[in-house]
Design a protein around this motif. Structure first.
Motif, PDB file in Angstrom:
ATOM      1  N   ASP A 128     -37.102 -55.960 -69.516  1.00 33.47           N
ATOM      2  CA  ASP A 128     -38.554 -56.096 -69.680  1.00 33.47           C
ATOM      3  C   ASP A 128     -39.275 -55.191 -68.693  1.00 33.47           C
ATOM      4  N   THR A 129     -40.009 -54.215 -69.215  1.00 34.47           N
ATOM      5  CA  THR A 129     -40.739 -53.280 -68.352  1.00 34.47           C
ATOM      6  C   THR A 129     -42.108 -53.807 -67.934  1.00 34.47           C
ATOM      7  N   GLY A 130     -42.596 -54.841 -68.635  1.00 39.18           N
ATOM      8  CA  GLY A 130     -43.935 -55.348 -68.356  1.00 39.18           C
ATOM      9  C   GLY A 130     -45.037 -54.387 -68.756  1.00 39.18           C
ATOM     10  N   GLY A 131     -44.677 -53.320 -69.452  1.00 40.22           N
ATOM     11  CA  GLY A 131     -45.668 -52.322 -69.835  1.00 40.22           C
ATOM     12  C   GLY A 131     -46.168 -51.519 -68.653  1.00 40.22           C
ATOM     13  N   GLN A 132     -45.355 -51.441 -67.581  1.00 36.17           N
ATOM     14  CA  GLN A 132     -45.747 -50.744 -66.356  1.00 36.17           C
ATOM     15  C   GLN A 132     -44.801 -49.574 -66.093  1.00 36.17           C
ATOM     16  N   PRO A 133     -45.329 -48.360 -65.902  1.00 35.19           N
ATOM     17  CA  PRO A 133     -44.467 -47.198 -65.684  1.00 35.19           C
ATOM     18  C   PRO A 133     -43.457 -47.370 -64.550  1.00 35.19           C
ATOM     19  N   ALA A 134     -43.891 -47.886 -63.403  1.00 36.92           N
ATOM     20  CA  ALA A 134     -42.976 -48.042 -62.265  1.00 36.92           C
ATOM     21  C   ALA A 134     -41.854 -49.012 -62.597  1.00 36.92           C
ATOM     22  N   GLN A 135     -42.202 -50.103 -63.268  1.00 38.35           N
ATOM     23  CA  GLN A 135     -41.190 -51.090 -63.639  1.00 38.35           C
ATOM     24  C   GLN A 135     -40.254 -50.536 -64.718  1.00 38.35           C
ATOM     25  N   ALA A 136     -40.804 -49.694 -65.583  1.00 33.89           N
ATOM     26  CA  ALA A 136     -39.971 -49.067 -66.609  1.00 33.89           C
ATOM     27  C   ALA A 136     -38.881 -48.221 -65.956  1.00 33.89           C
ATOM     28  N   LYS A 137     -39.235 -47.489 -64.905  1.00 28.47           N
ATOM     29  CA  LYS A 137     -38.248 -46.663 -64.215  1.00 28.47           C
ATOM     30  C   LYS A 137     -37.194 -47.525 -63.531  1.00 28.47           C
ATOM     31  N   THR A 138     -37.637 -48.601 -62.887  1.00 28.35           N
ATOM     32  CA  THR A 138     -36.701 -49.495 -62.207  1.00 28.35           C
ATOM     33  C   THR A 138     -35.722 -50.111 -63.193  1.00 28.35           C
ATOM     34  N   LYS A 139     -36.230 -50.579 -64.322  1.00 28.59           N
ATOM     35  CA  LYS A 139     -35.378 -51.215 -65.322  1.00 28.59           C
ATOM     36  C   LYS A 139     -34.421 -50.208 -65.970  1.00 28.59           C
ATOM     37  N   THR A 140     -34.876 -48.977 -66.118  1.00 30.64           N
ATOM     38  CA  THR A 140     -34.004 -47.932 -66.657  1.00 30.64           C
ATOM     39  C   THR A 140     -32.854 -47.656 -65.696  1.00 30.64           C
ATOM     40  N   GLN A 141     -33.164 -47.589 -64.412  1.00 33.04           N
ATOM     41  CA  GLN A 141     -32.123 -47.382 -63.413  1.00 33.04           C
ATOM     42  C   GLN A 141     -31.114 -48.520 -63.424  1.00 33.04           C
ATOM     43  N   GLU A 142     -31.594 -49.747 -63.578  1.00 35.88           N
ATOM     44  CA  GLU A 142     -30.688 -50.903 -63.625  1.00 35.88           C
ATOM     45  C   GLU A 142     -29.774 -50.831 -64.841  1.00 35.88           C
ATOM     46  N   LEU A 143     -30.332 -50.457 -65.981  1.00 33.37           N
ATOM     47  CA  LEU A 143     -29.524 -50.358 -67.191  1.00 33.37           C
ATOM     48  C   LEU A 143     -28.407 -49.330 -67.029  1.00 33.37           C
ATOM     49  N   ILE A 144     -28.745 -48.193 -66.423  1.00 29.03           N
ATOM     50  CA  ILE A 144     -27.779 -47.101 -66.301  1.00 29.03           C
ATOM     51  C   ILE A 144     -26.794 -47.332 -65.156  1.00 29.03           C
ATOM     52  N   GLU A 145     -27.290 -47.736 -63.987  1.00 31.84           N
ATOM     53  CA  GLU A 145     -26.438 -47.824 -62.807  1.00 31.84           C
ATOM     54  C   GLU A 145     -25.705 -49.154 -62.684  1.00 31.84           C
ATOM     55  N   ARG A 146     -26.346 -50.230 -63.129  1.00 31.00           N
ATOM     56  CA  ARG A 146     -25.693 -51.542 -63.029  1.00 31.00           C
ATOM     57  C   ARG A 146     -24.938 -51.899 -64.305  1.00 31.00           C
ATOM     58  N   ASP A 147     -25.616 -51.731 -65.452  1.00 27.76           N
ATOM     59  CA  ASP A 147     -25.025 -52.153 -66.718  1.00 27.76           C
ATOM     60  C   ASP A 147     -24.199 -51.066 -67.394  1.00 27.76           C
ATOM     61  N   LYS A 148     -24.280 -49.838 -66.861  1.00 30.33           N
ATOM     62  CA  LYS A 148     -23.475 -48.722 -67.370  1.00 30.33           C
ATOM     63  C   LYS A 148     -23.679 -48.486 -68.869  1.00 30.33           C
ATOM     64  N   VAL A 149     -24.941 -48.522 -69.319  1.00 28.99           N
ATOM     65  CA  VAL A 149     -25.200 -48.333 -70.745  1.00 28.99           C
ATOM     66  C   VAL A 149     -24.911 -46.895 -71.150  1.00 28.99           C
ATOM     67  N   HIS A 150     -24.548 -46.709 -72.402  1.00 32.39           N
ATOM     68  CA  HIS A 150     -24.227 -45.380 -72.927  1.00 32.39           C
ATOM     69  C   HIS A 150     -25.430 -44.704 -73.572  1.00 32.39           C
ATOM     70  N   VAL A 151     -26.416 -45.488 -73.984  1.00 28.64           N
ATOM     71  CA  VAL A 151     -27.609 -44.968 -74.652  1.00 28.64           C
ATOM     72  C   VAL A 151     -28.702 -46.020 -74.516  1.00 28.64           C
ATOM     73  N   ILE A 152     -29.965 -45.572 -74.551  1.00 28.69           N
ATOM     74  CA  ILE A 152     -31.102 -46.489 -74.409  1.00 28.69           C
ATOM     75  C   ILE A 152     -32.066 -46.290 -75.567  1.00 28.69           C
ATOM     76  N   ILE A 153     -32.592 -47.384 -76.099  1.00 29.74           N
ATOM     77  CA  ILE A 153     -33.711 -47.352 -77.044  1.00 29.74           C
ATOM     78  C   ILE A 153     -34.919 -47.957 -76.341  1.00 29.74           C
ATOM     79  N   GLY A 154     -36.058 -47.283 -76.424  1.00 28.80           N
ATOM     80  CA  GLY A 154     -37.269 -47.733 -75.750  1.00 28.80           C
ATOM     81  C   GLY A 154     -37.870 -46.555 -74.995  1.00 28.80           C
ATOM     82  N   PRO A 155     -38.893 -46.793 -74.201  1.00 31.20           N
ATOM     83  CA  PRO A 155     -39.662 -48.020 -74.051  1.00 31.20           C
ATOM     84  C   PRO A 155     -40.789 -48.090 -75.074  1.00 31.20           C
ATOM     85  N   LEU A 156     -41.740 -48.994 -74.883  1.00 33.78           N
ATOM     86  CA  LEU A 156     -42.835 -49.166 -75.835  1.00 33.78           C
ATOM     87  C   LEU A 156     -43.937 -48.126 -75.652  1.00 33.78           C
TER      88      LEU A 156
END
Length: 416
Positions: free
Chosen positions: A77-105
């Motif tokens: 959940d980015t909360g519709g905030q650019p800074a939070q979107a970046k933080t959540k993207t980093q978590e997806l890539i660095e913590r969850d090791k995702v291979h691809v992302i769909i989003g954001p809104l």
């Protein structure tokens, strides 16, 4: 070489081959980890809910398997905030090791994560409006792809339609004061004025404004029409107050794709009747693919799908087609990215879509008008314009050489 010496060599070769094949087989069974950036709070939360419905339906229809590979979904959940979107993207890539992302809104969220996506080299498929002047357009980031068009793309069509087809000469514009609102208004103004119309007033309202009374009160009474560029529930709020002030009976309304999107149209009344918009989607598209999609969403969620729902569903179709082209072998990242760029959707609820050399779609744009049918408000398709690119009828080189669309470009030369 004696047999005694040959056997250890053969055994070593056999063992290496076996281990290599075993590793490859194991790798091929690893699930695709799909990151998903949504919004669950604030003015854009309604759109975020629809986004989740779109991707969830696709994965359910495919039994959470695309091109033979199981898919694990990681939602942030980015909360519709650019800074939070970046933080959540980093978590997806660095913590969850995702291979691809769909989003954001939101467009301004996409811009906030562009640099990081380029650095991390994880493909991002955006399911809503793309920024006109982002890294993908500058050809600096092959890892950003767009399942749907730019904010300005359908507005180019609408601006020309308002001036040339309907003959409106004087228009006031009001839009959300953030990137999506800026670029949509700019696209409309560009083609509207190029075809003889005049934007005589420009108003900007904060994304989270609760009361539009002060803005409605400023609208010049001698304009022929108003362009309303809103996201989330803001279109509903604006149109209600526009109607309450008695302006709807006197002034026509044009809107961006989300102003009267199906997601908010269900909560509107007569204030929405007659509003003319342009978008790459309408629930009323009369094709077998779209009818199946609409019915599936109705069966699953008891709502009519709209802009945000179809965007993530289509992003999922993009991902599926790319995986099919490489037989599900997403581990080959270079081949995966090439396959994403080469996707050509010939079916799907929105109609045919292909990407241009900048990773942005060429697709149908639908002129729509809100009508009441069988007791419900719907976006009736008035006209279909096929094969619309981000450049509309402009020369691509000249378009890219011009300043990017913004709050102040193109310049407003006809304000009164």
């Amino acid at each position: 070489m004696t047999k005694a010496k040959l056997w250890p060599v053969l055994f070593a070769i056999f063992s290496f081959t076996f281990l290599t094949l075993s590793y490859q087989a194991l790798a091929q069974t690893e699930p695709l980890r799909l990151g998903f950036l949504t919004v669950r709070s604030g003015a854009l939360a309604a759109g975020g809910k629809q986004m989740e419905e779109g991707i969830t339906l696709l994965l359910k229809q495919r039994n959470h398997t695309l091109a033979g590979r199981k898919v694990e979904l990681f939602i942030a959940d980015t909360g519709g905030q650019p800074a939070q979107a970046k933080t959540k993207t980093q978590e997806l890539i660095e913590r969850d090791k995702v291979h691809v992302i769909i989003g954001p809104l939101a467009t301004f969220e996409s811009l906030a994560i562009d640099d990081y996506i380029k650095e991390a080299k994880v493909p991002l498929i955006t399911p809503t409006s793309a920024a006109q002047n982002d890294l993908a357009q500058k050809k600096q980031n092959d890892f950003v792809l767009h399942a749907v068009g730019t904010a300005a793309q359908p507005m180019h069509v609408l601006g020309e339609y308002a001036a040339k087809k309907l003959g409106y000469k004087r228009i006031a514009t009001i839009a959300d004061d953030f990137t999506y609102g800026h670029e949509g208004q700019a696209g409309f103004q560009h083609t509207y004025e190029d075809n003889g119309g005049k934007v005589v007033q420009k108003l900007w309202s904060p994304l989270n404004v609760a009361d539009y009374g002060s803005y409605v009160g400023q609208i010049k009474p001698n304009v022929n029409a108003v362009y309303a560029g809103f996201a989330g529930v803001n279109g509903l709020r604006f149109l209600r107050q526009f109607n309450e002030y008695g302006l709807k009976a006197k002034i026509a309304v044009f809107g961006n794709p989300t102003c009267v999107d199906e997601g908010v149209l269900k909560n509107m009344g007569d204030e929405a009747l007659g509003v003319v918009t342009a978008s790459w989607y309408a629930a009323t598209i009369d094709t077998p693919d779209n009818k199946r999609f609409v019915q599936a969403i109705l069966d699953e969620y008891k709502v009519v799908p709209g802009f945000y729902t179809v965007g993530t569903y289509t992003a999922g179709l993009f991902l599926e087609e790319a995986l099919k082209a490489i037989n599900g072998k997403f581990e080959d990242k270079a081949a995966f990215v090439r396959a994403l760029h080469n996707v050509r959707l010939t079916s799907g609820p929105m109609g045919p879509i292909r990407l241009d050399e900048y990773g942005k779609p060429i697709l149908n744009i639908y002129i729509r008008k809100v009508e009441r049918k069988d007791g419900a408000l719907v976006n009736t398709i008035v006209e279909t314009i096929p094969e619309v690119s981000q450049f509309w009828k402009y020369d691509p080189k000249q378009f890219l050489a011009s300043p990017p669309y913004s709050r102040d470009y193109p310049p407003a030369k006809n304000l009164e």
